[in-house]
Design an enzyme around this catalytic site. Sequence first.
Site, PDB file in Angstrom:
ATOM      1  N   GLY A   1      -5.014  -5.831  11.108  1.00 46.63           N
ATOM      2  CA  GLY A   1      -6.181  -5.508  12.444  1.00 46.63           C
ATOM      3  C   GLY A   1      -6.188  -6.309  13.547  1.00 46.63           C
ATOM      4  O   GLY A   1      -7.527  -6.423  14.405  1.00 46.63           O
TER       5      GLY A   1
ATOM      6  N   GLU B   1       1.835  -8.444   2.901  1.00 46.08           N
ATOM      7  CA  GLU B   1       0.788  -8.195   4.302  1.00 46.08           C
ATOM      8  C   GLU B   1       0.028  -9.440   4.294  1.00 46.08           C
ATOM      9  O   GLU B   1      -0.889 -10.035   3.859  1.00 46.08           O
ATOM     10  CB  GLU B   1      -0.152  -7.369   3.594  1.00 46.08           C
ATOM     11  CG  GLU B   1      -0.407  -5.033   3.591  1.00 46.08           C
ATOM     12  CD  GLU B   1      -1.488  -4.743   3.972  1.00 46.08           C
ATOM     13  OE1 GLU B   1      -1.344  -3.537   4.485  1.00 46.08           O
ATOM     14  OE2 GLU B   1      -2.283  -4.611   3.651  1.00 46.08           O
TER      15      GLU B   1
ATOM     16  N   HIS C   1      -5.947  -5.449  -1.927  1.00 49.26           N
ATOM     17  CA  HIS C   1      -5.708  -5.429  -0.834  1.00 49.26           C
ATOM     18  C   HIS C   1      -6.220  -6.784  -0.489  1.00 49.26           C
ATOM     19  O   HIS C   1      -7.256  -6.645  -0.667  1.00 49.26           O
ATOM     20  CB  HIS C   1      -6.238  -4.031  -0.185  1.00 49.26           C
ATOM     21  CG  HIS C   1      -6.310  -4.216   1.084  1.00 49.26           C
ATOM     22  ND1 HIS C   1      -6.702  -4.882   2.718  1.00 49.26           N
ATOM     23  CD2 HIS C   1      -5.542  -3.516   1.928  1.00 49.26           C
ATOM     24  CE1 HIS C   1      -6.306  -4.996   3.553  1.00 49.26           C
ATOM     25  NE2 HIS C   1      -5.148  -4.132   3.221  1.00 49.26           N
TER      26      HIS C   1
END
Length: 241
Positions: free
Chosen positions: A165, A159, A91
């Site tokens: 976010g 991503e 991530h």
Amino acid sequence: MPALIVGNWKMNGLGDDIAEIAAMAGSAANSASRLWIAPPFTLIDRAVIVSAGAVSIGGQDCHAKPSGAHTGCISAAMLADLGAGFVIVGHSERRRGNGETDADVRAKAEAARAAGLQVILCIGETQAQHDAGETDAVLAAQLAGSLPADAEGLIVAYEPVWAIGTGLTPTLADVAAAHACIRERLTARYGGGGHGVRILYGGSVTPANAADLLKVADVGGVLVGGASLTAASLLAIAAAA
Ligand code: 13P
């Protein structure tokens, strides 16, 4: 193939929030999508119990070694021992916040496979790389450095760092182009096995944009952060699929 909806709770969730996972599990049987949740490590055992197999529970990271003198770290074998079925590796928040390299990510992916876990391997470009038109090159380099030896049990998540976010998402055409680039690299690397690797999109997915994103070619599901924290929101995304 049903869409795969994965919730990444990041560093959120206390004991009371297990009720959300119980609610997700309660509705999972009626959903045409498959639901997976990665709660924080502290909630994995309780999440496995309340979800009773209706939702697969996974980890957000693992160490590359199976055991040893690594204070504070969690191995893939420990996740599997708790009943986890998968683990997220690479991530961008770990690449950036914990200095993880592509080689680290590859080692974690290999460790996860050795422990019998499915792997969600995350890649994505920064805003500056996106603006410079470097997205394909960045994705190709990340894949070259971090893909495990075998495609079995592998899922890739695209991503874009700048979409996480922020409420920003790439255009649907940009998502399609990125997923096509990833598919090309996967088939170049694994041959026929590369066709079977599911590719998820992640970054500001909400109930409002999920249906459009999931219609894009080669988007096999979504990896959801903020909108995965409540059953109402995650189930709305699953319904959009
Ligand atoms: P948000 O859905 O909160 O943008 O987070 C995406 C993400 O990082 C999932 O891994």
